[in-house]
Design a protein around this motif. Sequence first.
Motif, PDB file in Angstrom:
ATOM      1  N   GLU A  44     -13.486 -13.711   8.779  1.00  0.00           N
ATOM      2  CA  GLU A  44     -12.124 -13.301   9.128  1.00  0.00           C
ATOM      3  C   GLU A  44     -11.437 -14.347  10.001  1.00  0.00           C
ATOM      4  O   GLU A  44     -10.300 -14.736   9.741  1.00  0.00           O
ATOM      5  CB  GLU A  44     -12.160 -11.952   9.848  1.00  0.00           C
ATOM      6  N   SER A  53      -6.086 -15.987   3.081  1.00  0.00           N
ATOM      7  CA  SER A  53      -6.668 -14.642   3.056  1.00  0.00           C
ATOM      8  C   SER A  53      -8.185 -14.815   3.089  1.00  0.00           C
ATOM      9  O   SER A  53      -8.703 -15.906   2.843  1.00  0.00           O
ATOM     10  CB  SER A  53      -6.264 -13.897   1.781  1.00  0.00           C
ATOM     11  N   ARG A  54      -8.882 -13.738   3.367  1.00  0.00           N
ATOM     12  CA  ARG A  54     -10.351 -13.818   3.408  1.00  0.00           C
ATOM     13  C   ARG A  54     -10.912 -14.221   2.043  1.00  0.00           C
ATOM     14  O   ARG A  54     -11.839 -15.023   1.959  1.00  0.00           O
ATOM     15  CB  ARG A  54     -10.927 -12.489   3.877  1.00  0.00           C
TER      16      ARG A  54
END
Length: 81
Positions: A44, A53-54
């Motif tokens: 994260e 984004s992850r």
Amino acid sequence: MTMIAFDLPDGAFAALRKDPREMESELRMAAAAKWYELGLVSQERGAEIAGLSRLEFMHGLSRLGVSPFQEDLDEDETGNA
């Protein structure tokens, strides 16, 4: 957010065939991936550092040859140290 600025030789952009904006993205991803690989940041936090984004971060890890799974090699199969 804190901004960090540093100088790079012009040849670095030509050698990597990146414009300054692309280079910024590559440097952020490379730093985040290495810190993730060393266990210093989570997926994260790595994604946040990389500006992704992850899921995008996990794809970036794969592209750089970094496993998306952090393992503690000091633990046996049961999770005991």
